[in-house]
Design a protein around this motif. Structure first.
Motif, mmCIF file in Angstrom:
data_model
loop_
_atom_site.group_PDB
_atom_site.id
_atom_site.type_symbol
_atom_site.label_atom_id
_atom_site.label_comp_id
_atom_site.label_asym_id
_atom_site.label_seq_id
_atom_site.Cartn_x
_atom_site.Cartn_y
_atom_site.Cartn_z
ATOM 1 N N ILE A 212 0.844 -1.201 0.000
ATOM 2 C CA ILE A 212 0.000 0.000 0.000
ATOM 3 C C ILE A 212 0.877 1.248 0.000
ATOM 4 O O ILE A 212 0.540 2.273 -0.620
ATOM 5 C CB ILE A 212 -0.970 -0.005 1.213
ATOM 6 C CG1 ILE A 212 -1.974 1.152 1.107
ATOM 7 C CG2 ILE A 212 -0.213 0.087 2.517
ATOM 8 C CD1 ILE A 212 -2.905 1.078 -0.051
ATOM 9 N N TYR A 213 2.009 1.174 0.683
ATOM 10 C CA TYR A 213 2.970 2.296 0.690
ATOM 11 C C TYR A 213 3.494 2.543 -0.722
ATOM 12 O O TYR A 213 3.566 3.695 -1.181
ATOM 13 C CB TYR A 213 4.106 1.959 1.653
ATOM 14 C CG TYR A 213 5.128 3.047 1.851
ATOM 15 C CD1 TYR A 213 4.769 4.334 2.219
ATOM 16 C CD2 TYR A 213 6.485 2.774 1.683
ATOM 17 C CE1 TYR A 213 5.715 5.325 2.414
ATOM 18 C CE2 TYR A 213 7.451 3.751 1.877
ATOM 19 C CZ TYR A 213 7.058 5.028 2.243
ATOM 20 O OH TYR A 213 8.013 6.001 2.427
ATOM 21 N N ARG A 214 3.848 1.461 -1.408
ATOM 22 C CA ARG A 214 4.324 1.599 -2.791
ATOM 23 C C ARG A 214 3.200 2.074 -3.704
ATOM 24 O O ARG A 214 3.410 2.934 -4.562
ATOM 25 C CB ARG A 214 4.852 0.243 -3.285
ATOM 26 C CG ARG A 214 5.395 0.276 -4.710
ATOM 27 C CD ARG A 214 5.591 -1.110 -5.251
ATOM 28 N NE ARG A 214 4.350 -1.861 -5.320
ATOM 29 C CZ ARG A 214 3.467 -1.706 -6.296
ATOM 30 N NH1 ARG A 214 3.690 -0.872 -7.284
ATOM 31 N NH2 ARG A 214 2.347 -2.412 -6.292
ATOM 32 N N ALA A 215 1.994 1.526 -3.521
ATOM 33 C CA ALA A 215 0.879 1.881 -4.399
ATOM 34 C C ALA A 215 0.496 3.359 -4.266
ATOM 35 O O ALA A 215 0.090 3.999 -5.239
ATOM 36 C CB ALA A 215 -0.340 1.004 -4.093
ATOM 37 N N LEU A 216 0.636 3.900 -3.071
ATOM 38 C CA LEU A 216 0.316 5.314 -2.868
ATOM 39 C C LEU A 216 1.388 6.240 -3.416
ATOM 40 O O LEU A 216 1.166 7.441 -3.549
ATOM 41 C CB LEU A 216 0.108 5.584 -1.364
ATOM 42 C CG LEU A 216 -1.171 5.008 -0.750
ATOM 43 C CD1 LEU A 216 -1.133 5.141 0.766
ATOM 44 C CD2 LEU A 216 -2.403 5.683 -1.315
ATOM 45 N N GLY A 217 2.560 5.674 -3.716
ATOM 46 C CA GLY A 217 3.651 6.491 -4.276
ATOM 47 C C GLY A 217 4.747 6.804 -3.293
ATOM 48 O O GLY A 217 5.562 7.702 -3.524
#
Length: 478
Positions: free
Chosen positions: A469-474
């Motif tokens: 989720i951290y990666r997906a949010l940028g």
């Protein structure tokens, strides 16, 4: 007089431009759609706080994991290759900038010529005195030094737009590097948590081997007292052997997980420093998703696609400008004489000044093809930009749902583990008092082991969801 010449040249340029512009192929550009839903769920979200703005050192607090990420950001080969691609893109900007500036060069030369007396040049040289009534030197030498400049006037902005496109592609390469850093940080973190999970599974297997071995010894004693048969002994022994075999499977997975991390970190295989004791008590970070429109500013891959789209639009302008006339000016100033001592005399000065106006007229297929291709690439870039936005939104929505579902799943699996752990003691007591069959004991032990494995697996999935989720949010590149 000179002003009249300039005015006539400009008029000719405009007439030629009007003539050629009439036949520019008509194409349709695609306008990108930047619209995103108001939230990731059916409810309205007004909190714009996003976890993407948190630096990775604050998001991942494990010092061993931080050390691995720091090393990877320095040594990872693929990341270093990308950094060189950024340098290439920067050089392309410098090259495009130089194209719309004057090209100035200096040169010097010397040559010697012996012309036949029975040619036009030879006859002229014989009958014309150059200096003080003296006959021309033979053979005739020639020395010169000059300064020359060539400059294409960027009337239609072709060269400036090419430079701006190169700048956009340079910025896109920087965002591409940031996206690679985001993925690299996430991949190392996921592999690290997988390694911790495998360590805990190995500890669990070792504990079960000890428990099952003790149970086997008890069954052997019961067989000696004729309370059970040899079949029960063999079944308990087979279970011990099966668990011991599982132990080596996990060890192999640990080696592969360590080497995967070593590859990402850019080093040869070696043990990965880690602490496995606290894995069971790890709690995923609280994640704030913000609103979907923030993905456009936080996700490096979306910003990269946006820069590439901007470059493709400028490429269309560059390709279109090739249909119009180009205006170039060239000039030179220098000295030339047949004797070096005459080079400093005013009479040795030479200069040239020329202007050229050229426009494509016939057989413009290559220019048309480049223009049509530039338009097609712009449409591609627009769809790619929209696809990146859609993909980012879906990734965030999936991970948010996964976090909630895994939390509920982990709670239920923890209760399952407690129940099966208690059932092991109950089954052993019943077996000792001959009120339960040995198969019930074996099945209970196997179910308890599997449930504990599942609990560790679910914990790992929770930590991976926190990373994803951290990666997906940028997040992760800053």
């Amino acid at each position: 007089m000179q002003k009249n010449i300039i005015y006539k040249s400009l008029a000719a340029t405009m007439v030629a431009a009007a003539f050629t512009a009439c036949s520019v192929p008509g194409v349709v550009q695609k306008a990108e759609n930047k619209n995103t839903p108001g939230s990731y769920t059916s409810t309205t979200v007004t909190d714009t706080t996003s976890t993407a703005t948190v630096k990775w050192k604050e998001y991942f607090t494990d010092p061993n994991l931080q050390e691995l990420i720091n090393t990877a950001l320095t040594n990872n080969q693929e990341l270093n290759i990308t950094l060189q691609e950024i340098e290439i893109a920067k050089s392309e900007v410098r090259a495009r900038k130089g194209e719309y500036l004057p090209f100035v060069g200096v040169g010097a030369g010397a040559d010697v010529t012996k012309a036949s007396r029975y040619t036009t040049q030879g006859a002229l040289e014989r009958n014309i005195d150059i200096v003080d009534g003296k006959e021309n030197p033979e053979p005739l030498q020639n020395y010169g030094a000059s300064l020359r400049a060539d400059w294409e006037i960027d009337v239609w902005g072709k060269l400036h737009n090419a430079k701006r496109a190169a700048v956009s592609r340079y910025l896109a390469s920087v965002e591409g590097k940031n996206f690679m850093v985001t993925n690299l940080v996430a991949e190392i973190a996921n592999s690290y948590y997988e390694l911790l999970a495998l360590d805990n599974q190995l500890q669990l297997v070792n504990q079960n081997i000890q428990i099952q071995t003790n149970a086997l010894e008890i069954v052997k004693l019961q067989k000696e007292s004729a309370r059970v048969t040899e079949l029960a002994v063999k079944r308990f022994q087979a279970q011990v052997l099966n668990t011991q075999s599982l132990q080596y499977e996990i060890k192999q997975k640990i080696v592969e997980a360590e080497n995967r991390i070593n590859f990402l970190v850019g080093r040869f295989p070696q043990p990965v420093k880690r602490s496995t004791d606290a894995f069971a008590t790890l709690m995923p970070n609280i994640v704030k998703s913000g609103i979907p429109s923030q993905l456009l500013a936080n996700r490096p891959d979306i910003k990269q696609a946006e820069m590439e789209l901007a470059a493709s639009k400028l490429d269309i302008k560059v390709a279109k400008a090739r249909f119009y006339p180009s205006l170039s000016i060239s000039g030179g100033l220098g000295y030339q004489a047949f004797n070096p001592s005459y080079l400093i005399k005013p009479q040795s000065i030479i200069y040239t000044l020329a202007g050229e106006l050229a426009a494509p007229l016939i057989n413009r297929n290559a220019i048309k093809a480049a223009y049509i291709s530039a338009n097609a690439k712009q449409v591609q870039a627009a769809y790619n930009y929209e696809q990146k936005i859609l993909n980012a939104y879906i990734e965030v929505a999936n991970q948010m749902s996964k976090i909630d579902n895994l939390q509920n799943s982990y709670s239920l699996k923890a209760q399952e583990v407690d129940a099966l752990t208690q059932s092991i003691n109950i089954s052993n007591d019943l077996f000792k008092s001959a009120r339960a069959d040995y198969m019930e004991v074996l099945m209970t032990q196997r179910d308890a082991l599997e449930s504990k494995f599942d609990l560790i697996e679910t914990k790992m999935q929770q930590m991976n969801a926190m990373v994803n989720i951290y990666r997906a949010l940028g997040g992760g590149w800053n």
